[in-house]
Motif scaffolding. Structure first.
Motif, PDB file in Angstrom:
ATOM      1  N   LYS A   1     -61.406  32.605 -39.835  1.00  0.00           N
ATOM      2  CA  LYS A   1     -61.124  31.532 -40.788  1.00  0.00           C
ATOM      3  C   LYS A   1     -60.820  30.289 -39.981  1.00  0.00           C
ATOM      4  N   ARG A   2     -61.361  29.178 -40.426  1.00  0.00           N
ATOM      5  CA  ARG A   2     -61.087  27.929 -39.719  1.00  0.00           C
ATOM      6  C   ARG A   2     -59.848  27.278 -40.299  1.00  0.00           C
ATOM      7  N   ILE A   3     -58.994  26.814 -39.430  1.00  0.00           N
ATOM      8  CA  ILE A   3     -57.825  26.071 -39.901  1.00  0.00           C
ATOM      9  C   ILE A   3     -57.783  24.748 -39.144  1.00  0.00           C
ATOM     10  N   SER A   4     -57.153  23.774 -39.733  1.00  0.00           N
ATOM     11  CA  SER A   4     -56.927  22.551 -38.971  1.00  0.00           C
ATOM     12  C   SER A   4     -55.421  22.417 -38.863  1.00  0.00           C
ATOM     13  N   MET A   5     -54.952  21.887 -37.781  1.00  0.00           N
ATOM     14  CA  MET A   5     -53.514  21.763 -37.638  1.00  0.00           C
ATOM     15  C   MET A   5     -53.120  20.430 -37.040  1.00  0.00           C
ATOM     16  N   SER A   6     -51.928  20.012 -37.381  1.00  0.00           N
ATOM     17  CA  SER A   6     -51.404  18.750 -36.843  1.00  0.00           C
ATOM     18  C   SER A   6     -50.329  19.067 -35.824  1.00  0.00           C
ATOM     19  N   LEU A   7     -50.446  18.416 -34.683  1.00  0.00           N
ATOM     20  CA  LEU A   7     -49.464  18.645 -33.624  1.00  0.00           C
ATOM     21  C   LEU A   7     -49.064  17.315 -33.007  1.00  0.00           C
ATOM     22  N   PRO A   8     -47.816  17.201 -32.559  1.00  0.00           N
ATOM     23  CA  PRO A   8     -47.444  16.006 -31.802  1.00  0.00           C
ATOM     24  C   PRO A   8     -48.317  15.963 -30.537  1.00  0.00           C
ATOM     25  N   PRO A   9     -48.877  14.796 -30.184  1.00  0.00           N
ATOM     26  CA  PRO A   9     -49.799  14.706 -29.048  1.00  0.00           C
ATOM     27  C   PRO A   9     -49.231  15.267 -27.745  1.00  0.00           C
ATOM     28  N   LYS A  10     -47.938  15.057 -27.512  1.00  0.00           N
ATOM     29  CA  LYS A  10     -47.348  15.522 -26.255  1.00  0.00           C
ATOM     30  C   LYS A  10     -47.343  17.063 -26.200  1.00  0.00           C
ATOM     31  N   LEU A  11     -47.079  17.675 -27.349  1.00  0.00           N
ATOM     32  CA  LEU A  11     -47.065  19.139 -27.410  1.00  0.00           C
ATOM     33  C   LEU A  11     -48.458  19.699 -27.135  1.00  0.00           C
TER      34      LEU A  11
ATOM     35  N   LYS B   1     -52.423  21.939 -20.913  1.00  0.00           N
ATOM     36  CA  LYS B   1     -52.119  22.145 -19.486  1.00  0.00           C
ATOM     37  C   LYS B   1     -51.776  23.610 -19.232  1.00  0.00           C
ATOM     38  N   ALA B   2     -50.912  24.158 -20.096  1.00  0.00           N
ATOM     39  CA  ALA B   2     -50.465  25.546 -19.927  1.00  0.00           C
ATOM     40  C   ALA B   2     -51.627  26.526 -20.065  1.00  0.00           C
ATOM     41  N   MET B   3     -52.516  26.281 -21.037  1.00  0.00           N
ATOM     42  CA  MET B   3     -53.619  27.223 -21.235  1.00  0.00           C
ATOM     43  C   MET B   3     -54.598  27.180 -20.062  1.00  0.00           C
ATOM     44  N   LYS B   4     -54.765  26.000 -19.459  1.00  0.00           N
ATOM     45  CA  LYS B   4     -55.653  25.912 -18.286  1.00  0.00           C
ATOM     46  C   LYS B   4     -55.054  26.675 -17.114  1.00  0.00           C
TER      47      LYS B   4
ATOM     48  N   ARG C   1     -59.750  26.760 -26.389  1.00  0.00           N
ATOM     49  CA  ARG C   1     -58.443  26.486 -27.004  1.00  0.00           C
ATOM     50  C   ARG C   1     -58.137  27.433 -28.164  1.00  0.00           C
ATOM     51  N   SER C   2     -59.168  27.777 -28.968  1.00  0.00           N
ATOM     52  CA  SER C   2     -58.955  28.699 -30.092  1.00  0.00           C
ATOM     53  C   SER C   2     -58.447  30.047 -29.606  1.00  0.00           C
TER      54      SER C   2
ATOM     55  N   ALA D   1     -56.852  30.612 -26.814  1.00  0.00           N
ATOM     56  CA  ALA D   1     -55.484  30.436 -26.305  1.00  0.00           C
ATOM     57  C   ALA D   1     -54.480  30.407 -27.454  1.00  0.00           C
ATOM     58  N   ILE D   2     -54.835  29.703 -28.526  1.00  0.00           N
ATOM     59  CA  ILE D   2     -53.935  29.635 -29.687  1.00  0.00           C
ATOM     60  C   ILE D   2     -53.802  31.007 -30.334  1.00  0.00           C
ATOM     61  N   GLN D   3     -54.919  31.745 -30.379  1.00  0.00           N
ATOM     62  CA  GLN D   3     -54.895  33.095 -30.940  1.00  0.00           C
ATOM     63  C   GLN D   3     -53.934  33.992 -30.150  1.00  0.00           C
ATOM     64  N   THR D   4     -53.988  33.883 -28.825  1.00  0.00           N
ATOM     65  CA  THR D   4     -53.093  34.658 -27.958  1.00  0.00           C
ATOM     66  C   THR D   4     -51.630  34.266 -28.203  1.00  0.00           C
ATOM     67  N   ALA D   5     -51.398  32.964 -28.361  1.00  0.00           N
ATOM     68  CA  ALA D   5     -50.042  32.473 -28.614  1.00  0.00           C
ATOM     69  C   ALA D   5     -49.525  32.987 -29.954  1.00  0.00           C
TER      70      ALA D   5
END
Ligand code: NI
Length: 146
Positions: free
Chosen positions: A17-27, A33-36, A43-44, A46-50
């Motif tokens: 399922k596709r979702i869109s999300m809003s995040l503070p740019p710094k986060l 950086k952390a996922m790299k 990125r998807s 990495a977010i799934q793992t998180a």
């Protein structure tokens, strides 16, 4: 024998399922950086793992009736270790899948017990083992099997 189909992570378009999300740019910058650093290029993924880690942590804290799998890793002194603890494991054959024991040196043993089942039961076993006076360190690694 339980022949339930393995629930592998689905990559098929029809299974996501596709979702869109809003995040503070710094986060987002820090996440990228952390996922790299962790070796992710997607990125998807990495977010799934998180998200999995988030669920694992929450379930472990609050979901005693949920099930999952994991390992109990312990370091103990084989001179002070109460061997009754080995018998304790015999009371948990319903959740213990395997155990590995390594004799590290003259005093220390490292043992890993692989478990699967109800969180409540895994916690009970970990508590029972940790009460052994020979235990120097005990860690539980738990994953929810979603
Ligand atoms: Ni040993």
């Amino acid at each position: 024998m339980n022949l339930k189909k393995h629930n592998h992570l689905a990559h098929d378009e029809k299974h996501v399922k596709r979702i869109s999300m809003s995040l503070p740019p710094k986060l987002l910058l820090e996440f990228d950086k952390a996922m790299k650093k962790a070796g992710f290029s997607d990125r998807s993924k990495a977010i799934q793992t998180a998200i999995h880690s988030f669920i694992d942590e929450y379930d472990w804290k609050a979901g005693d009736n949920k099930t999952g799998a994991g390992t109990i890793t312990m370091l103990y002194d084989n001179h002070t270790y109460d061997q009754d603890s080995t018998h304790t494991q015999h009371d948990y054959t319903d959740i213990i899948s395997a155990a590995t024991h390594v004799h590290l040196d003259h005093n220390n043993c490292l043992e890993t017990i692989m478990v699967k089942g109800k969180i409540k039961r895994i916690k009970e076993l970990a508590k029972n083992i940790s009460e052994n006076r020979g235990i120097k360190s005990l860690k539980v690694y738990f994953v929810t099997t979603v």
